[in-house]
Design a protein around this motif. Sequence first.
Motif, PDB file in Angstrom:
ATOM      1  N   LYS A 242       0.827  -1.203   0.000  1.00 43.17           N
ATOM      2  CA  LYS A 242       0.000   0.000   0.000  1.00 43.17           C
ATOM      3  C   LYS A 242       0.866   1.261   0.000  1.00 43.17           C
ATOM      4  O   LYS A 242       0.608   2.211  -0.694  1.00 43.17           O
ATOM      5  N   PHE A 243       1.871   1.244   0.866  1.00 43.48           N
ATOM      6  CA  PHE A 243       2.732   2.427   0.900  1.00 43.48           C
ATOM      7  C   PHE A 243       4.102   2.110   1.487  1.00 43.48           C
ATOM      8  O   PHE A 243       4.338   1.050   2.051  1.00 43.48           O
ATOM      9  N   VAL A 244       5.018   3.078   1.292  1.00 38.71           N
ATOM     10  CA  VAL A 244       6.370   2.959   1.831  1.00 38.71           C
ATOM     11  C   VAL A 244       6.486   3.966   2.966  1.00 38.71           C
ATOM     12  O   VAL A 244       5.977   5.087   2.866  1.00 38.71           O
ATOM     13  N   VAL A 259       8.471   5.774  -5.176  1.00 36.72           N
ATOM     14  CA  VAL A 259       7.185   6.392  -5.482  1.00 36.72           C
ATOM     15  C   VAL A 259       7.100   6.697  -6.979  1.00 36.72           C
ATOM     16  O   VAL A 259       6.100   6.425  -7.637  1.00 36.72           O
ATOM     17  N   GLU A 260       8.198   7.229  -7.520  1.00 32.33           N
ATOM     18  CA  GLU A 260       8.230   7.552  -8.948  1.00 32.33           C
ATOM     19  C   GLU A 260       8.092   6.302  -9.807  1.00 32.33           C
ATOM     20  O   GLU A 260       7.411   6.298 -10.820  1.00 32.33           O
ATOM     21  N   GLN A 261       8.780   5.245  -9.396  1.00 36.21           N
ATOM     22  CA  GLN A 261       8.817   4.029 -10.205  1.00 36.21           C
ATOM     23  C   GLN A 261       7.510   3.246 -10.165  1.00 36.21           C
ATOM     24  O   GLN A 261       7.126   2.630 -11.147  1.00 36.21           O
ATOM     25  N   THR A 262       6.877   3.218  -8.994  1.00 35.96           N
ATOM     26  CA  THR A 262       5.758   2.290  -8.844  1.00 35.96           C
ATOM     27  C   THR A 262       4.449   2.974  -8.484  1.00 35.96           C
ATOM     28  O   THR A 262       3.449   2.314  -8.288  1.00 35.96           O
ATOM     29  N   SER A 263       4.468   4.281  -8.371  1.00 34.20           N
ATOM     30  CA  SER A 263       3.310   5.062  -7.925  1.00 34.20           C
ATOM     31  C   SER A 263       2.695   4.511  -6.641  1.00 34.20           C
ATOM     32  O   SER A 263       1.497   4.572  -6.412  1.00 34.20           O
ATOM     33  N   ILE A 264       3.570   3.966  -5.792  1.00 30.88           N
ATOM     34  CA  ILE A 264       3.181   3.544  -4.447  1.00 30.88           C
ATOM     35  C   ILE A 264       3.014   4.816  -3.614  1.00 30.88           C
ATOM     36  O   ILE A 264       3.596   5.859  -3.936  1.00 30.88           O
ATOM     37  N   ASP A 265       2.212   4.763  -2.570  1.00 31.84           N
ATOM     38  CA  ASP A 265       2.065   5.916  -1.684  1.00 31.84           C
ATOM     39  C   ASP A 265       3.241   6.004  -0.715  1.00 31.84           C
ATOM     40  O   ASP A 265       3.867   4.995  -0.427  1.00 31.84           O
ATOM     41  N   LYS A 266       3.506   7.201  -0.243  1.00 29.96           N
ATOM     42  CA  LYS A 266       4.615   7.365   0.698  1.00 29.96           C
ATOM     43  C   LYS A 266       4.108   8.021   1.972  1.00 29.96           C
ATOM     44  O   LYS A 266       3.260   8.908   1.916  1.00 29.96           O
TER      45      LYS A 266
END
Lengths: 298, 453
Positions: A242-244, A259-266
């Motif tokens: 979900k997020f890092v 975040v840039e690579q995987t559009s994961i939330d931070k």
Amino acid sequence: MRVFITSLLLAFTSLTVQAEVSIFACEPEWASLSQELGGDKVTSYSATTGLQDPHYIQARPSLIAKARRADLLVCTGAELEEGWLPLLQRKSGNADIQVGAAGYFMATDFVQLTGVPSQLDRSQGHIHAAGNPHIQTSPVMVLAVAKALTSRLQQLDNANQAYYQQRWLDFEQRWQAAMTTWQQQAKPLIGMPIVVQHDNWDYLISWLQLEKVGRLEAKPGVPPTVQDLSNVVKQLKVTPAKFVIHAAYQSPRASNWLVEQTSIDKRVLPFTVGGNDAATDLFSLFDNTLSLLLETTK
Amino acid sequence: MNSKTPLAAMISLALFSTAPVYADDLSDLKAEVMQMRADYEQRIVELEQRLQHTETKTQQVQQQVAQVKAAPSPVVAQSNNRFNPAISAVLNGQFSDYQNNADDYEISGFSLGGEAGLAREGFSLGESEIVLSANIDQLLYGQATIALHDHEGETEVEVEEAFIETLGLSNGMTVRAGRFFSPIGYLNEKHIHAWNFADAPLIYRGLFGNQLSTDGLKLSYVLPTEQYIEVGSTVGNGDQHPGSGEHNGIGDWLVFAKTGGDIGTNHNWQLGLSHWQASPDDREYSGGHSHGGGEAESVAFNGDTDITNLSFVYKWAPQGNFRQQNFTLVSEYFYLNDDGKLSHEDELASYEGKQYGGFVEGIYQFSPQWKTGVRYDWLGSKHRASDDELLEDADLDASGYHPQRYSLVLDWLPSEFSRVRAQINHDKSSSEDDTQFLLQYTISIGAHGAHSF
């Protein structure tokens, strides 16, 4: 008349003996806890702020002066401060805060640590032989430390035993009530897959029953290489998260890359008191941590 | 639990204190009371349910708290390897390239002794150090640093440091005894491997042959003030260069004062002042030129020597977080004063010498693994003797030349235990300008040492 004499006596004794226990806390969470438990019978000073990496602190002049006048050290222990605290103890010329003295309180001595490395080898990065020292990320741990710290304060400052007992009962009650609320709030987080930047969230993760599916630092304390990061990206394709999360004091570079690579939330969490403007004490630290974590699930 | 008691009181109040009672209203009243009773009973049930709910939640929390097992017993001592001392080794190797011949190296106006020269050209193994330290007992801490290095084809073992120190003598006092780096300057108290450059500042090389140590006693006192102020003194046997000779009793002494503090969270500083005195007995100037091929007898100095040092250190890190980025500025100034006699074979001359100089270095760590820095060295000297020939024999005929050196360094730090360093010097120690290139690795294995400010 009697009141007058008593107050005069009090004023006199406060001049001759140090009225307050002077506490040197290595990290802001312990300064905050000391203040909660010690009230106006203690003064607490934090050697570090929430925006500093506690592994890398300079044994700077001002800290020597503080350590020299301290009655009680309240630190994390488990080698977190090994790069600077032993030096302060030696240079301070202060018998009260040496290893084993009543004024030497290491929080990790009073809880069971997890993450004790099975292999002690520096090729594995900056590992802590005694286990993961970042216990302040779990309120359960904080409570256990608070209890031990209360007994230590009572031991050091005999005259105010009842006072500390009362502060402890009060704190315990408020903390447990808060924990109940946090637990209630955190229900949606159970089982949530997350990625961490550094392994300093283990106790938070087990408290909230999150699921750690990845770590940016392939080896603790070593800035991740591009290879390490792309491994995480690959892994996330199989087990999405979900997020890092990373602590406010850490460089956001690696997390931003992910975040840039995987559009994961931070999520940048305060990690300790003072890690952001909202985390002003231990209570608001967890209030804020939870609200930051919950933001993503809305 | 307690909330039940007032509730019960309220109910009984409601049930029994509704007076006056009239016969014809009785049935009405009965119905009303029954109604109230039903109401209250329902509310009680609701409250009990809520209470039960809260109790289970508290129990959950308590269970969690109970799950945190207390550590078996507080493991207070964190000594490495149980009771073995903390052991660490520092290894380093270097590749050096010079324009000039390293054997001809000299600093104008200074006489170089011992290890003061340049590292040999090409590949060389630097000093390998073994450091042992531990708390000895409830009173004392002990530390020894054994250095191994090659000198003219033979491996030499040197005891760099071996001292015992009180462990919190209380009231800010610390006593140290044995061999230790003299508290004469900021860098002098640090191990060479902890310096920011691969070689010593010129003034350290010129005055001490890199570093001054003392065999003796050190007493220091940290004042009980908000501001850090430390004062102290050492006494020693006086045989370390620029001291010399055997002295019964105190051969050299030193006093020092240090202060420092923070400016906000981003800036830290320290200022130090020290003064050292000795009475060298036959301090030899190794530079003695041999006349006519035979082994030359060195020029010797007898008299009084004192050195004054002023040092300043400033460190900066955004938010005081040194891990990501930081800047360090170090500057020191030394002034040596010699007053006595020079002798060479059967010649004798009265002599007054001044040697002075300092350095400024700035180091910028721009990421956790990289740092770079510049340094500037500047020296000067004045020598007056009743016989100039003796000055020449002692290599002290500087005639107003000011040695200077510019250095540039780049460090790569894969971890806090290893470092690869590249350095370039433009060295004008003498009128023969030299460009020096140094490539060096330094690693530390074993116990994690703490580094001072």
